[in-house]
Structures are given as structure tokens and as C-alpha cells.
Enzyme design. Structure first.
Site: not given
Ligand SMILES: NC(=O)c1ccc[n+]([C@@H]2O[C@H](COP(=O)([O-])OP(=O)(O)OC[C@H]3O[C@@H](n4cnc5c(N)ncnc54)[C@H](OP(=O)(O)O)[C@@H]3O)[C@@H](O)[C@H]2O)c1
Length: 316
Positions: A32, A80-81, A128, A157, A177
Site C-alpha cells: 500500500g 512484527d509491531l 500495533t 488518520s 470493544y
């Protein structure tokens, strides 16, 4: 005014820039917006380092960028975050392999996933998108200090409009959640981190920017159902009658602009969209940054909370 806007592309923003000799480190560089940012910067001579968790995706992206640009300066590194152990290994490895980072783009992200936990038990989006990058930045900072570009760009964002950081329960331990609010919380955290980090790095000449890239059809939407997609389309067009999806080249343009625009030197700590610095706005649904996302007290509170959660200090 930058002279660029919503429809500007990476190549347009970087025209006239020579990035030869610069090292650019991009998380989420195998997909992306991150891959497009890397391609555009490699085309301008930069040594690009793609960081992602999947080596086969990294190899494919690096091959593609080499093919598109003719560059032989494309490196990959695994990170890997969603695992602080992996982030620390990546940070240490980067310090062994590279002698500097001129531009650091904290670009990787996960959006609107079902409730999940990182290896360290953090809610997946907060863990993450924010905590992983918080620790990675700490480990990469000595390299950024060695570079001459001296910029860090954190992908946020417009979804940060959807929620603040819940300091009492960021990991959804005791509240229900909701996947969009969770994404919004993590993207607000990206802006607050920008504010607090920029304040700490002012004396070192390093500027930190938060970026909203626009709405772009990428793999980010992998967790969305058809129903989710229809609801998202309805929501964005209702909020903004003139909304249109950007191309990937347009979407990555604001990251490229924030990383390189000379007029931004010394003006870090702000949120950018459409290749401009956005205004603080608590009402608009079509743009701007919410005041809670640039609040310096909240930024400090998040810094302290992040240090507590990851179990290490980040002294700058
Ligand atoms: N596209 C949009 O409309 C939009 C709008 C606003 C903000 N953004 C932000 O822009 C950034 C880039 O998104 P994109 O649109 O380019 O999406 P994308 O194509 O899905 O890229 C996201 C990247 O993040 C990586 N990533 C996810 N979880 C990771 C983890 N645990 N460790 C390491 N890497 C991980 C992905 O790797 P894998 O392939 O291995 O999962 C992928 O390379 C994100 O921060 C996103 O929040 C995008």
C-alpha cells in the site's frame, strides 16, 4: 500553502528533490502507501529500508521497487509491531546494519480488526499502531540523530475523529470493544505521540509530523465485511459530499511532502492532510485535527502510560 493538494501525487511532491545519499526507513513498506512511498523515494535516489513482518512480502515488494526504479539500494528488515520482542530485535539489527536513518516513516497499521491481542497482551490496534511504533522509534532514534534528513512521519488518520485515548483502559480490559473506536483511539495516539516526540526532539533539529493520507483502497480494509464497506462509503460521503477515494500515489503524497518539504523545517508537532498542515477543528467532519489529539498534556500522559505499558523508559 504548499502548492500541493489532495490530488497531488508522490512523484509531483518529490519532483525537484534529490534524495541521493538519504536512508529512508518505512514500516509497512511491503504494501500500500508504504510501498508507494518507498518506490517514489527510491526513484529519487534514496536508499530505502522496507520493514514488515513477512519476509516473502518484503522480498516481493523489494523486487518490484527495484524493477520500477532501477535502484539497487532497496533493503528489507523484519519487524512484527505486534510483538515487542520482534520490535527490539529489529531495532538492534537496524543499528548493526545501517549507520543512519534520514527519514523515518512509521507507516504500518491495522484497521478495524476483531478484538485481538498482541504478543504482549495489548489490544491489537493500540498495540500495533501506537505501542509498537513507540518502542521501535526509541531503538531507531540514535540512527535518526546520525542522519541529515531529521524527520519522523507518523501515519495517523481522519479516523482519529472517532475516539480519544482512554487513559483508564486503553486495552479494552473492562469496556466493550468497538473496532472503529479502537482504530480511532490508536490513530489519536499517533498524533499525541507526534506532539510529545517533537517537543523532545526540538533541540536536536528533528521534526515529527502526523499525516492523514486520505481515503485509499488498500489492504488496510482486509477486515471489513461487505456490510462494513457499504457503511463506510455511506459515512464518508455523508460527511463530505465532495469525497472521492485517492489513488495510492495521491495517498502517499502527504507522507512524502511531510518528510521532505523545506518549508516544514522547524514546524514539527503538527498534523498534515492533502499536503498541507491541517487546522485544529473540533467540529468539521471533512478535515482538521481534533484538539484532544494535539493537547500537550494528553501527549505527556500518553508518553508516561506508554512507558509503563511497554516496561521501559524512552528518555530523549
Ligand atoms: N488506506 C487508507 O485509506 C488510510 C486512511 C487513513 C490512514 N491510513 C494509514 O496509512 C497507513 C498505511 O496503510 P495502507 O493503507 O497502506 O494499508 P496496508 O496496505 O494494509 O499497509 C499496512 C502495512 O502495515 C503492515 N502491518 C500490519 N500489522 C503489522 C504488524 N503487526 N507488524 C508489522 N507490520 C504490520 C502490513 O503488513 P502485512 O501485510 O504483513 O499485514 C502492511 O504492510 C496505516 O497506518 C493506516 O492506518 C490509511
Amino acid at each position: 500553502m504548499s502548492g500541493f493538494g489532495a490530488k497531488s501525487t508522490t512523484d509531483e511532491v518529490l519532483a525537484g528533490h534529490d534524495l541521493t545519499g538519504m536512508t529512508v526507513f518505512i514500516t509497512g513498506g511491503a504494501s500500500g502507501l508504504g510501498q508507494e512511498t518507498a518506490r517514489a523515494m527510491a526513484a529519487k535516489g534514496a536508499h530505502v529500508v522496507l520493514a514488515a513482518r513477512d519476509q516473502s512480502k518484503l522480498d516481493a515488494a523489494a523486487t518490484e521497487i527495484r524493477k520500477q526504479t532501477g535502484s539497487d539500494k532497496v533493503d528489507t528488515i523484519q519487524c512484527d509491531l505486534a510483538s515487542l520482542a520482534s520490535v527490539r530485535v529489529c531495532g538492534k539489527e537496524a543499528n548493526e546494519r545501517f549507520d543512519k536513518i534520514d527519514l523515518l516513516l512509521n507507516n504500518a497499521g491495522v484497521m478495524a480488526c476483531p478484538l485481538g491481542r498482541t504478543a504482549d497482551g495489548f489490544e491489537l490496534q493500540f498495540g500495533t499502531n501506537h505501542l509498537g511504533h513507540f518502542v521501535l522509534t526509541k531503538y531507531l532514534l540514535p540512527l535518526v540523530e546520525e542522519g541529515s534528513g531529521k524527520r519522523i512521519v507518523n501515519l495517523s488518520s481522519r479516523a482519529h475523529h472517532m475516539d480519544q485515548v482512554h487513559f483508564d483502559d486503553p486495552n479494552y480490559a473492562s469496556r466493550d470493544y468497538e473496532k472503529w473506536q479502537s482504530y480511532g483511539q490508536s490513530k489519536t495516539a499517533n498524533v499525541l505521540f507526534t506532539v510529545a516526540l517533537d517537543k523532545r526532539l526540538k533541540g536536536k533539529g528533528i521534526d515529527v509530523f502526523a499525516v492523514h493520507p486520505g481515503g485509499i483502497m488498500t489492504n488496510l480494509g482486509r477486515h471489513l465485511t461487505e456490510e462494513d464497506r457499504a457503511a463506510l462509503q455511506a459515512r464518508v460521503t455523508q460527511a463530505d459530499q465532495s469525497f472521492s477515494w485517492k489513488t495510492v500515489e495521491q495517498g502517499a503524497a502527504t507522507s512524502c511532502w511531510a518528510a521532505t518539504a523545506p518549508e516544514l523545517a522547524g514546524h514539527g508537532g503538527v498534523y498534515c492532510e492533502d499536503c498541507q498542515v491541517a487546522a485544529v477543528d473540533d467540529a468539521s467532519s471533512t478535515g482538521g485535527v481534533r484538539s484532544y489529539a494535539v493537547d500537550p498534556d494528553k501527549a505527556e500522559r500518553l508518553w508516561t502510560l506508554s512507558e509503563e505499558l511497554v516496561g521501559e523508559t524512552f528518555a530523549v
